[in-house]
Design a protein around this motif. Sequence first.
Motif, PDB file in Angstrom:
ATOM      1  N   GLU A 112      37.475   5.633 -33.614  1.00 17.80           N
ATOM      2  CA  GLU A 112      38.417   6.366 -32.140  1.00 17.80           C
ATOM      3  C   GLU A 112      37.714   7.038 -31.549  1.00 17.80           C
ATOM      4  O   GLU A 112      38.436   8.394 -31.509  1.00 17.80           O
ATOM      5  N   PRO A 113      36.787   7.412 -30.812  1.00 19.74           N
ATOM      6  CA  PRO A 113      36.552   8.282 -29.504  1.00 19.74           C
ATOM      7  C   PRO A 113      37.929   9.318 -28.561  1.00 19.74           C
ATOM      8  O   PRO A 113      38.536   8.491 -28.222  1.00 19.74           O
ATOM      9  N   LEU A 114      38.218  10.413 -29.926  1.00 15.30           N
ATOM     10  CA  LEU A 114      38.928  11.327 -28.694  1.00 15.30           C
ATOM     11  C   LEU A 114      38.695  11.948 -27.320  1.00 15.30           C
ATOM     12  O   LEU A 114      37.383  11.275 -26.558  1.00 15.30           O
ATOM     13  N   ALA A 115      40.047  11.779 -26.792  1.00 10.74           N
ATOM     14  CA  ALA A 115      39.704  11.915 -25.131  1.00 10.74           C
ATOM     15  C   ALA A 115      40.587  13.001 -25.232  1.00 10.74           C
ATOM     16  O   ALA A 115      42.026  12.935 -24.708  1.00 10.74           O
ATOM     17  N   LEU A 116      40.525  13.271 -23.195  1.00 10.16           N
ATOM     18  CA  LEU A 116      41.535  14.035 -22.596  1.00 10.16           C
ATOM     19  C   LEU A 116      41.838  13.733 -21.616  1.00 10.16           C
ATOM     20  O   LEU A 116      40.677  12.586 -20.583  1.00 10.16           O
ATOM     21  N   TYR A 117      42.825  13.122 -21.079  1.00  8.47           N
ATOM     22  CA  TYR A 117      43.596  12.791 -20.398  1.00  8.47           C
ATOM     23  C   TYR A 117      44.219  13.332 -19.209  1.00  8.47           C
ATOM     24  O   TYR A 117      44.796  14.548 -19.924  1.00  8.47           O
ATOM     25  N   SER A 118      44.602  12.758 -18.269  1.00  5.17           N
ATOM     26  CA  SER A 118      45.665  13.582 -17.531  1.00  5.17           C
ATOM     27  C   SER A 118      45.950  12.787 -16.283  1.00  5.17           C
ATOM     28  O   SER A 118      45.241  11.611 -15.681  1.00  5.17           O
ATOM     29  N   LYS A 119      47.392  12.608 -15.758  1.00  5.35           N
ATOM     30  CA  LYS A 119      47.964  11.864 -14.413  1.00  5.35           C
ATOM     31  C   LYS A 119      48.077  12.862 -13.310  1.00  5.35           C
ATOM     32  O   LYS A 119      48.355  12.015 -12.375  1.00  5.35           O
ATOM     33  N   LYS A 120      47.295  13.899 -13.892  1.00  8.22           N
ATOM     34  CA  LYS A 120      47.653  14.912 -12.061  1.00  8.22           C
ATOM     35  C   LYS A 120      45.758  15.005 -11.522  1.00  8.22           C
ATOM     36  O   LYS A 120      45.520  15.356 -10.712  1.00  8.22           O
ATOM     37  N   TYR A 121      45.306  14.828 -12.280  1.00  6.99           N
ATOM     38  CA  TYR A 121      43.808  15.150 -11.868  1.00  6.99           C
ATOM     39  C   TYR A 121      43.240  13.920 -12.292  1.00  6.99           C
ATOM     40  O   TYR A 121      42.727  13.228 -13.568  1.00  6.99           O
ATOM     41  N   THR A 122      41.409  13.309 -11.912  1.00  5.28           N
ATOM     42  CA  THR A 122      40.989  12.812 -11.945  1.00  5.28           C
ATOM     43  C   THR A 122      39.022  13.033 -12.459  1.00  5.28           C
ATOM     44  O   THR A 122      38.618  11.883 -12.895  1.00  5.28           O
ATOM     45  N   LYS A 123      39.148  14.491 -12.566  1.00  6.56           N
ATOM     46  CA  LYS A 123      37.829  14.590 -13.166  1.00  6.56           C
ATOM     47  C   LYS A 123      38.455  16.678 -14.084  1.00  6.56           C
ATOM     48  O   LYS A 123      39.374  16.447 -13.375  1.00  6.56           O
ATOM     49  N   ALA A 124      37.576  16.243 -15.096  1.00  4.75           N
ATOM     50  CA  ALA A 124      38.189  17.797 -15.748  1.00  4.75           C
ATOM     51  C   ALA A 124      37.594  18.976 -15.205  1.00  4.75           C
ATOM     52  O   ALA A 124      38.264  20.102 -15.077  1.00  4.75           O
ATOM     53  N   ALA A 125      36.473  18.701 -13.969  1.00  7.33           N
ATOM     54  CA  ALA A 125      36.170  20.243 -13.084  1.00  7.33           C
ATOM     55  C   ALA A 125      37.318  20.390 -12.217  1.00  7.33           C
ATOM     56  O   ALA A 125      37.572  21.208 -11.999  1.00  7.33           O
ATOM     57  N   ASP A 126      38.360  19.016 -12.390  1.00 11.84           N
ATOM     58  CA  ASP A 126      39.730  19.674 -11.190  1.00 11.84           C
ATOM     59  C   ASP A 126      40.654  20.189 -11.573  1.00 11.84           C
ATOM     60  O   ASP A 126      41.340  21.152 -11.071  1.00 11.84           O
ATOM     61  N   ILE A 127      40.459  20.396 -13.171  1.00 15.18           N
ATOM     62  CA  ILE A 127      41.578  20.908 -13.925  1.00 15.18           C
ATOM     63  C   ILE A 127      41.770  22.700 -13.480  1.00 15.18           C
ATOM     64  O   ILE A 127      40.896  23.511 -14.082  1.00 15.18           O
ATOM     65  N   PRO A 128      42.751  22.623 -12.606  1.00 14.78           N
ATOM     66  CA  PRO A 128      42.554  24.629 -12.997  1.00 14.78           C
ATOM     67  C   PRO A 128      42.810  26.042 -13.632  1.00 14.78           C
ATOM     68  O   PRO A 128      43.389  25.382 -14.729  1.00 14.78           O
TER      69      PRO A 128
END
Length: 270
Positions: A112-128
């Motif tokens: 089961e591939p592990l993944a990074l999820y967010s309710k606030k950002y749609t792209k990893a690059a947008d995470i401040p």
Amino acid sequence: MKKYLNKTTAVFIAAFLAVPVFGAGAKDKKNNVLTVGATPEPHAEILNLLVDDLSKQGIKLVVKEFTDYVTPNEAVESGEIDANYFQHKPYMDSFNKEKGYHLVSVVGVHVEPLALYSKKYTKAADIPAGATIAIPNDPTNEGRALLLLQSAGFVKVDQKAGLTAVPSDLIENKNNFKFKEIEAASLPRVLADVDAAVINGNYALPAGLTSARDGLIVEGKDSPYVNILTVKDGMQNDPRIKALAKALTSQKVKDYIQKKYPNGDVVAVF
């Protein structure tokens, strides 16, 4: 007369104690009941798919659901259940080392591939910079989460730490991320309270998250973290376990996985 009665009583008690007392485990084995612990999705679902098939072989498969990563291993070690199906080998190995347990892998079934999820950002690059990232707090899965973030260039893990790395083992954290170490089962529930979270597939799926659709960073399909059927050492050759291992690696299970998870949220390894 008193001495005779005491002697007789003592003999009776000794004879009684010499009679083996069969617990639930012995009775279940005699009746061909096989109790397997699993987290709900996809593990318990896959096991329930095999109930009728094993029944035709005279084995009654009982699936006991757990919602954490600790009690299923405790239950196998104590003999409360016969096997479990929820974890990967690195986690099992670290559990054995920490607890002094005797768990062994019987067969690998899926990743089961592990993944990074967010309710606030749609792209990893947008995470401040300075964002708070929730990660699993258990051995190996915590290191696995940090290695996932490393694959995206966010952090750099000290090679000496290996698979059991924790945030203090980071030698580079260029975005100054803050980490919340959370029990894996609780990660979907805290997702809205943090900037992002690294979540295991068997907890992401029941929460309506899929790595293919929602994952901002997704572990590669060549992941070494294969989910396994686990038993206590000595149970590997039990005919019921062998039958279950064969069923778990059947074409029926492979077809089920490919049909239900066409985007690769669960990947058969056999």
